[in-house]
Design a protein around this motif. Structure first.
Motif, PDB file in Angstrom:
ATOM      1  N   PHE A 128      37.518  62.359  65.623  1.00 23.14           N
ATOM      2  CA  PHE A 128      38.469  61.252  65.739  1.00 23.14           C
ATOM      3  C   PHE A 128      37.801  59.898  65.926  1.00 23.14           C
ATOM      4  N   THR A 129      36.508  59.799  65.554  1.00 21.95           N
ATOM      5  CA  THR A 129      35.820  58.508  65.580  1.00 21.95           C
ATOM      6  C   THR A 129      35.019  58.373  64.279  1.00 21.95           C
ATOM      7  N   PRO A 130      34.635  57.167  63.915  1.00 22.29           N
ATOM      8  CA  PRO A 130      33.843  56.982  62.693  1.00 22.29           C
ATOM      9  C   PRO A 130      32.496  57.704  62.734  1.00 22.29           C
ATOM     10  N   LYS A 152      43.460  65.107  56.818  1.00 21.96           N
ATOM     11  CA  LYS A 152      42.652  64.532  57.885  1.00 21.96           C
ATOM     12  C   LYS A 152      43.561  63.901  58.927  1.00 21.96           C
ATOM     13  N   SER A 153      43.492  64.421  60.138  1.00 26.69           N
ATOM     14  CA  SER A 153      44.313  63.932  61.249  1.00 26.69           C
ATOM     15  C   SER A 153      43.422  63.321  62.313  1.00 26.69           C
ATOM     16  N   VAL A 154      43.792  62.127  62.783  1.00 28.59           N
ATOM     17  CA  VAL A 154      43.111  61.538  63.943  1.00 28.59           C
ATOM     18  C   VAL A 154      44.067  61.369  65.118  1.00 28.59           C
ATOM     19  N   GLY A 155      45.345  61.705  64.895  1.00 31.18           N
ATOM     20  CA  GLY A 155      46.333  61.601  65.960  1.00 31.18           C
ATOM     21  C   GLY A 155      47.077  60.287  65.914  1.00 31.18           C
ATOM     22  N   ALA A 156      48.382  60.345  66.159  1.00 34.81           N
ATOM     23  CA  ALA A 156      49.212  59.139  66.132  1.00 34.81           C
ATOM     24  C   ALA A 156      50.166  59.158  67.315  1.00 34.81           C
ATOM     25  N   ALA A 157      50.378  57.991  67.911  1.00 36.44           N
ATOM     26  CA  ALA A 157      51.215  57.889  69.102  1.00 36.44           C
ATOM     27  C   ALA A 157      52.653  58.311  68.833  1.00 36.44           C
TER      28      ALA A 157
END
Length: 311
Positions: free
Chosen positions: A222-224, A293-298
């Motif tokens: 979840f980071t570059p 690709k998931s990084v998560g969303a509020a």
């Protein structure tokens, strides 16, 4: 009067069929663009630490914020490195409604979002799931995927063979047919869905080993600086994301091949809003490789919290 929901209450109160449907509706409506997570340095030289904030709202109905702390040195004291809490407020009055165990909420909504994407992107006859990673999030993913696809076998691969065996045993107790995978390349050759939940900084999935028809579910990095797949895996796939904003800022799996000149941001085929609203189509054939690709969303946290805290 607000109340606290423990991890056990979150798991009991958010069944996957209901949560997947709730997330589908939330992404379909979308509403206002939500701020990306913000990170603040709150540590010291001796004890580095970060505070992350993830707010979201639906005007007049609900608003909430997830607070996350990351203290990497906690392992030396046998404490978890990541802690989190979700606070839900009434959208009409601003009054607090609930405090919720943040880790359980995050793990459950992340797994449900993966299953939601899989409805559009994996083959309907997908029966073998390869799980890469042995952490807490990884343990949530097979049950969610099994709601939308006829999963008959779960292969578990991790760098630590003992942890892979323990997770496979846990999944067996949940009623899933699971076993550890000793060789990752061999496991990739038989997997219909590959779900990866790690914080790896080096690729674990090599595109050259993916067979036609595979669906990649990348939810850990979840980071570059993190990545779970190599450039070839991205280049061979039709790529979808949870949100464009998050992917362009945080998805190392995509940013790294872009920086290398191997791939372009314009090649993303759609996000969850476009899939759930019918604006974009998902899988086109039995043979193509798809990647989510998931990084998560509020917005996922808010939808899950609202489902949990029912009047």
């Amino acid at each position: 009067m607000s109340r606290y929901f423990s991890a056990a209450e979150v798991d009991a109160g958010l069944d996957y069929p209901s949560l997947i449907n709730t997330l589908s509706e939330a992404f379909r409506r979308r509403g206002e663009a939500m701020p990306l997570r913000q990170s603040y340095d709150v540590g010291t030289v001796a004890s580095p630490g970060h505070l992350l904030t993830m707010p979201a709202w639906e005007r007049g109905k609900a608003l909430g914020v997830k607070l996350v702390t990351v203290f990497p040195e906690n392992g030396a004291s046998d404490l978890p490195a990541v802690s989190s809490l979700y606070v839900l407020f009434d959208g009409a009055t601003g009054r607090p409604r609930a405090m919720i165990d943040g880790e359980a909420l995050t793990n459950r909504r992340t797994a449900a979002a993966s299953a939601l994407a899989s409805q559009y992107l994996s083959r309907p006859d997908s029966r073998t799931l390869l799980l890469i990673g042995t952490g807490r999030l990884a343990s949530y993913l097979p049950a969610a995927h099994s709601v939308v696809r006829p999963i008959e076998a779960v292969l578990v691969w991790g760098r630590n063979a003992q942890r892979a065996q323990r997770l496979a045993d846990t999944l067996e107790h949940q009623g899933l047919k699971a076993k550890p995978a000793a060789d990752l390349t061999e496991a990739l050759s038989v997997a219909d869905i590959v779900s990866c939940a790690t914080t790896s900084r080096e690729p674990l999935i090599a595109g050259q080993h993916l067979r036609p028809g595979t669906h990649l579910d990348l939810v850990g990095a979840f980071t570059p600086e993190m990545r779970e797949s190599d450039d070839d895996a991205v280049c061979r796939s039709r790529v979808f994301v949870d949100t464009y904003e998050g992917a362009f800022k945080e998805a190392g799996d995509l940013l790294r091949p872009i920086a290398a000149g191997r791939w372009e941001a314009s090649m993303i085929c759609g996000d969850l809003h476009q899939l759930t609203s019918g604006m974009k189509s998902g899988r086109h054939s039995q043979q193509e490789i798809t990647l989510f690709k998931s990084v998560g969303a509020a917005i996922e946290d808010l939808a899950a919290a609202n489902l949990l805290v029912r009047d």
